[in-house]
Design a protein around this motif. Structure first.
Motif, PDB file in Angstrom:
ATOM      1  N   HIS A   1      47.563  40.673  42.643  1.00 49.75           N
ATOM      2  CA  HIS A   1      46.695  39.861  43.505  1.00 49.75           C
ATOM      3  C   HIS A   1      47.398  38.575  43.929  1.00 49.75           C
TER       4      HIS A   1
ATOM      5  N   ARG B   1      39.764  33.234  43.688  1.00 49.21           N
ATOM      6  CA  ARG B   1      39.792  34.326  42.719  1.00 49.21           C
ATOM      7  C   ARG B   1      41.028  34.253  41.825  1.00 49.21           C
ATOM      8  N   THR B   2      42.191  33.948  42.397  1.00 50.70           N
ATOM      9  CA  THR B   2      43.434  34.006  41.623  1.00 50.70           C
ATOM     10  C   THR B   2      43.793  32.687  40.947  1.00 50.70           C
TER      11      THR B   2
ATOM     12  N   TYR C   1      41.028  36.410  33.226  1.00 52.98           N
ATOM     13  CA  TYR C   1      40.948  36.640  34.668  1.00 52.98           C
ATOM     14  C   TYR C   1      40.091  37.881  34.883  1.00 52.98           C
TER      15      TYR C   1
ATOM     16  N   TYR D   1      37.677  40.062  37.706  1.00 50.64           N
ATOM     17  CA  TYR D   1      37.392  40.247  39.121  1.00 50.64           C
ATOM     18  C   TYR D   1      36.597  41.532  39.285  1.00 50.64           C
TER      19      TYR D   1
ATOM     20  N   TYR E   1      35.115  34.619  33.424  1.00 53.35           N
ATOM     21  CA  TYR E   1      36.269  34.128  34.189  1.00 53.35           C
ATOM     22  C   TYR E   1      36.632  32.713  33.731  1.00 53.35           C
TER      23      TYR E   1
END
Length: 202
Positions: free
Chosen positions: A62, A71-72, A83, A85, A150
């Protein structure tokens, strides 16, 4: 050895464990316990399958080309963080790895249930524990891992990793489900405990 672990304190691994190079860490995670505490109880299993994603140089990652998004973002920080997702409605969980500003991560693809087996069966609506956790989307449902995890630390939060056992044999091969990633689709960066029935794909 696995039964002996049941009676040991569940102490998270130290930060130095996560400082290994990503490809080494992806193999060192095999045999470790992944544990999640929730209001409904605690559940965990031995990690039996992982995939390494090597950051900017890895077309399957990603963070390829240093892609930095909301997101990253966690991948650019310290190793040892969570992490998560969503892919096709499934939450997937990864261990952030690599040095600061080098966004690498390791996907956990399969676990062998060990703690909270009854809770896992209820969550998955099945008695077959092999089918309950032999895939990255399956195991998060089984253990109660969600997008709320997360950015948490695998060392001092409700989701943590504990030293387990050392596998006798580890196999490696291409990663799964990345057909549009150029040569990266052939890199042998998926690792699994040889012969373990809880691996998603032999």
């Amino acid at each position: 050895m696995k039964d002996e672990i049941r009676y040991l304190p569940l102490c998270p691994v130290k930060q130095r464990f996560f400082l290994q190079p990503t490809l080494e860490l992806a193999q060192s995670l095999l045999g470790c316990l992944l544990i999640k505490e929730t209001e409904n109880g605690i559940a965990g299993g031995f990690i039996v399958e992982t995939e390494a994603y090597m950051g900017p140089e890895d077309q399957a990652a990603h963070s390829h080309n240093n892609r930095r998004t909301k997101r990253t973002e966690v991948m650019f920080g310290e190793a040892g963080y969570v992490y998560t997702y969503v892919m096709h409605t499934h939450c997937l969980v990864n261990v952030v790895s690599g040095p600061l500003e080098k966004p690498e991560a390791i996907l956990i693809r399969g676990v062998e249930p060990f703690i909270g087996k009854d809770l896992i069966k209820v969550r998955r609506g099945m008695d077959n524990l092999v089918q309950a956790c032999n895939g990255p989307g399956k195991l998060t449902k089984a253990l109660g891992i969600t997008m709320d995890d997360y950015g948490k630390s695998f060392r001092d939060s409700s989701i943590f990793i504990v030293e387990g056992y050392t596998p006798i044999h580890i196999s490696s091969g291409p990663r799964v489900g990345i057909p549009n990633s150029g040569n990266a689709k052939d890199f042998p960066w998926r690792f699994w405990i040889t012969g373990n029935p809880f691996v998603s794909r032999p």
